[in-house]
Design a protein around this motif. Structure first.
Motif, PDB file in Angstrom:
ATOM      1  N   THR A  52       0.848  -1.189   0.000  1.00 17.86           N
ATOM      2  CA  THR A  52       0.000   0.000   0.000  1.00 17.86           C
ATOM      3  C   THR A  52       0.890   1.248   0.000  1.00 17.86           C
ATOM      4  O   THR A  52       1.879   1.313   0.740  1.00 17.86           O
ATOM      5  CB  THR A  52      -0.911   0.005   1.249  1.00 17.86           C
ATOM      6  N   ASP A  53       0.548   2.221  -0.827  1.00 19.27           N
ATOM      7  CA  ASP A  53       1.317   3.466  -0.969  1.00 19.27           C
ATOM      8  C   ASP A  53       2.713   3.239  -1.540  1.00 19.27           C
ATOM      9  O   ASP A  53       3.640   4.028  -1.299  1.00 19.27           O
ATOM     10  CB  ASP A  53       1.429   4.211   0.368  1.00 19.27           C
ATOM     11  N   HIS A  54       2.880   2.181  -2.317  1.00 19.31           N
ATOM     12  CA  HIS A  54       4.146   1.925  -2.999  1.00 19.31           C
ATOM     13  C   HIS A  54       3.915   1.860  -4.508  1.00 19.31           C
ATOM     14  O   HIS A  54       2.835   1.456  -4.960  1.00 19.31           O
ATOM     15  CB  HIS A  54       4.767   0.594  -2.554  1.00 19.31           C
ATOM     16  N   ILE A  55       4.932   2.249  -5.244  1.00 19.27           N
ATOM     17  CA  ILE A  55       4.948   2.071  -6.698  1.00 19.27           C
ATOM     18  C   ILE A  55       5.883   0.909  -7.000  1.00 19.27           C
ATOM     19  O   ILE A  55       7.064   0.930  -6.655  1.00 19.27           O
ATOM     20  CB  ILE A  55       5.425   3.342  -7.415  1.00 19.27           C
ATOM     21  N   LEU A  56       5.342  -0.120  -7.647  1.00 15.05           N
ATOM     22  CA  LEU A  56       6.112  -1.310  -8.018  1.00 15.05           C
ATOM     23  C   LEU A  56       6.520  -1.172  -9.480  1.00 15.05           C
ATOM     24  O   LEU A  56       5.685  -0.876 -10.343  1.00 15.05           O
ATOM     25  CB  LEU A  56       5.266  -2.564  -7.809  1.00 15.05           C
ATOM     26  N   MET A  57       7.787  -1.373  -9.763  1.00 19.77           N
ATOM     27  CA  MET A  57       8.308  -1.130 -11.112  1.00 19.77           C
ATOM     28  C   MET A  57       9.468  -2.084 -11.407  1.00 19.77           C
ATOM     29  O   MET A  57      10.012  -2.707 -10.486  1.00 19.77           O
ATOM     30  CB  MET A  57       8.793   0.318 -11.219  1.00 19.77           C
ATOM     31  N   PRO A  58       9.836  -2.214 -12.681  1.00 22.23           N
ATOM     32  CA  PRO A  58      10.988  -3.061 -12.998  1.00 22.23           C
ATOM     33  C   PRO A  58      12.242  -2.552 -12.298  1.00 22.23           C
ATOM     34  O   PRO A  58      12.401  -1.344 -12.071  1.00 22.23           O
ATOM     35  CB  PRO A  58      11.117  -2.934 -14.522  1.00 22.23           C
ATOM     36  N   GLY A  59      13.136  -3.467 -11.970  1.00 20.49           N
ATOM     37  CA  GLY A  59      14.423  -3.056 -11.419  1.00 20.49           C
ATOM     38  C   GLY A  59      15.164  -2.169 -12.402  1.00 20.49           C
ATOM     39  O   GLY A  59      15.078  -2.349 -13.622  1.00 20.49           O
ATOM     40  N   LEU A  60      15.890  -1.184 -11.871  1.00 21.64           N
ATOM     41  CA  LEU A  60      16.637  -0.268 -12.723  1.00 21.64           C
ATOM     42  C   LEU A  60      17.902  -0.945 -13.252  1.00 21.64           C
ATOM     43  O   LEU A  60      18.504  -1.785 -12.580  1.00 21.64           O
ATOM     44  CB  LEU A  60      16.991   0.994 -11.950  1.00 21.64           C
ATOM     45  N   ILE A  61      18.301  -0.561 -14.456  1.00 14.83           N
ATOM     46  CA  ILE A  61      19.426  -1.184 -15.146  1.00 14.83           C
ATOM     47  C   ILE A  61      20.420  -0.100 -15.520  1.00 14.83           C
ATOM     48  O   ILE A  61      20.115   0.791 -16.317  1.00 14.83           O
ATOM     49  CB  ILE A  61      18.946  -1.936 -16.406  1.00 14.83           C
TER      50      ILE A  61
END
Length: 468
Positions: A52-61
């Motif tokens: 909750t209250d998080h943005i889930l995204m691909p790992g940075l490269i």
């Protein structure tokens, strides 16, 4: 595991953004992405992480990184390039031991993981730093690493003998090219395929034409990718112009690289500031990738990469932090912000290089550049479970309307709460779980002092103001 109640930036082909969403993993793979209630109903007994209250995204490269240099953070600030290299960085690096290289790699990896980088391209790891130690650091930490071992046979930069390398850094064909082949045979595909070994060629002027051609032939024969600094400073352009093609015409950066067999979809060229229009066309036609490093280029006054022109030509552009002495940070969030801002200022056009394009550079474009786009860079069922969760509860993140803008323009690595690589949690609620952070820092401080002392630079690597 089931990660629930997040806003998910998928970076999938349609670039979907899902709200109140969940992501499910099994072993090292993403097995489902859907609304939270639907996945909770399907997987009620799995470990649940509430985002909750998080943005889930691909790992940075990060497509351009010097892991050894993190030990030298702040040692050469506000210097022009010749002094930066010849009086500080090369002198310090020329006094490294293999033990220092291992400690530096651990420090770099700890910082990258804490800041949401799940995969990186080491551009040029010298033999004296101990390549085995770098690979062990990757294996132990859980990060994904494409590791370029240096290829060189000339101890200078460009054509200027005044830019001579420290003797401790000079390598020949056997140590560099053949050494890379040995490390490729030993380490490539190890650590559950998280380690890939690359050729890390030195800039033209540091590698003979004969060695370039031998390296590119081996690259094609064994499918070993190549990374190289190129067209970073004006001296590079001068060097290229001093060489000629078969018709006697002076080379440009890209015509020289083309003649050496360096331009291909298996090559990542870093910086690429000093390009002409024909060079951009050659990049586009060859499928060669570019690693954009805006902070390094700005801090060393190298210039500004022609990113909008490269984009229009269809060149794939990744993002990299470069080394800590010319960035002072391995934080890809900070790199994204500058990449999204600097081209607006240079061009006078606030619509160029959008937040969405910058996020693509740091994720899916980076995966494409590293030849891993079928495995990482986006959140899709069947891909490797490499992702990060950004906590948006802090005052520095609130309020936000657009999650892409929030991660590109507002977030820093300090906002990263969870990091998963290959289905394994490596950062849990902001804490490293695969490394002892206190030990990493303690060892880095010790090695830094020893390197400075061996280099004879005690009292010379600080700032300009008196310290009492």
């Amino acid at each position: 595991m089931l990660f629930t109640n997040a806003t998910i930036l998928t970076l999938d082909p349609s670039r979907r953004i899902l709200t109140n969403a969940a992501l499910h993993t099994t072993n090292d793979r993403i097995t489902a992405i859907d609304k939270t209630p639907a996945l909770l109903a399907k997987h009620p007994d799995d470990e649940i992480i509430d985002l909750t209250d998080h943005i889930l995204m691909p790992g940075l490269i990060s497509t351009h990184m010097h892991t050894a240099q993190t030990l030298l953070r702040g040692c050469a600030d506000d210097l022009e390039l010749v002094s930066w290299l010849c009086e500080r960085i090369w002198v310090l690096q020329g006094n490294f031991t293999a033990g220092d290289g291992y400690v530096a790699a651990r420090l770099s990896i700890a910082e990258m993981l804490r800041a949401g980088t799940t995969c990186f391209l080491e551009s040029m790891f010298a033999d004296r730093y101990g390549f085995d130690g770098l690979c062990r650091a990757v294996e132990e930490s859980g990060i994904r690493g494409c590791l370029g071992k240096i290829v060189m046979d000339t101890g200078r930069y460009a054509q200027d003998d005044a830019w001579a390398m420290h003797p401790g850094l000079v390598e020949d064909r056997e140590m560099s090219l053949m050494g890379t082949m040995c490390m490729w045979e030993k380490w490539n595909g190890r650590a559950d395929d998280r380690i890939r070994v690359w050729f890390g060629a030195r800039t033209p002027g540091g590698v003979s034409s004969t060695l370039y051609r031998e390296m590119t032939a081996l690259s094609r024969q064994h499918n070993i990718p190549i990374t190289m600094h190129c067209a970073e400073v004006s001296a590079d352009r001068t060097f290229f112009a001093s060489t000629t093609d078969s018709s006697g015409n002076s080379h440009t950066p890209m015509t020289y690289c083309s003649s050496m067999g360096l331009l291909s979809p298996n090559t990542v060229l870093a910086h690429m500031v000093h390009l002409d229009d024909n060079g951009i066309t050659l990049l586009s036609e060859s499928g060669t990738h570019v690693a954009h490093c805006p902070t390094s280029n700005a801090k060393l006054a190298s210039g500004t990469c022609r990113v909008p022109d490269l984009q229009r030509a269809g060149v794939n552009i990744g993002l990299g932090t470069d080394g800590a002495p010319c960035n002072n940070s391995c934080d890809m969030f900070q790199e994204m912000k500058l990449a999204g801002i600097i081209h607006k200022g240079v061009s006078g056009d606030p619509t160029v290089v959008t937040a969405e394009e910058v996020l693509e550079m740091a994720t899916i474009n980076g995966a494409r550049a590293l030849g891993l786009v079928d495995q990482i860079g986006s959140l899709e069922v069947g891909k490797q479970a490499d992702f990060v969760a950004v906590n948006t509860r802090g005052v520095q993140m609130q309020p936000w309307s657009n999650p892409v803008s929030a991660v590109v323009y507002s977030a820093t690595g300090r906002d990263v709460a969870w990091v998963v690589v290959d289905g394994k949690v490596v950062v849990r609620e902001g804490e490293l779980v695969t490394m002892n952070e206190e030990e990493v820092v303690r060892e880095a401080k010790r090695c830094r002092e020893e390197v400075v002392k061996r280099a004879g630079l005690e009292g010379k690597v600080g700032g300009r103001w008196p310290v009492v």
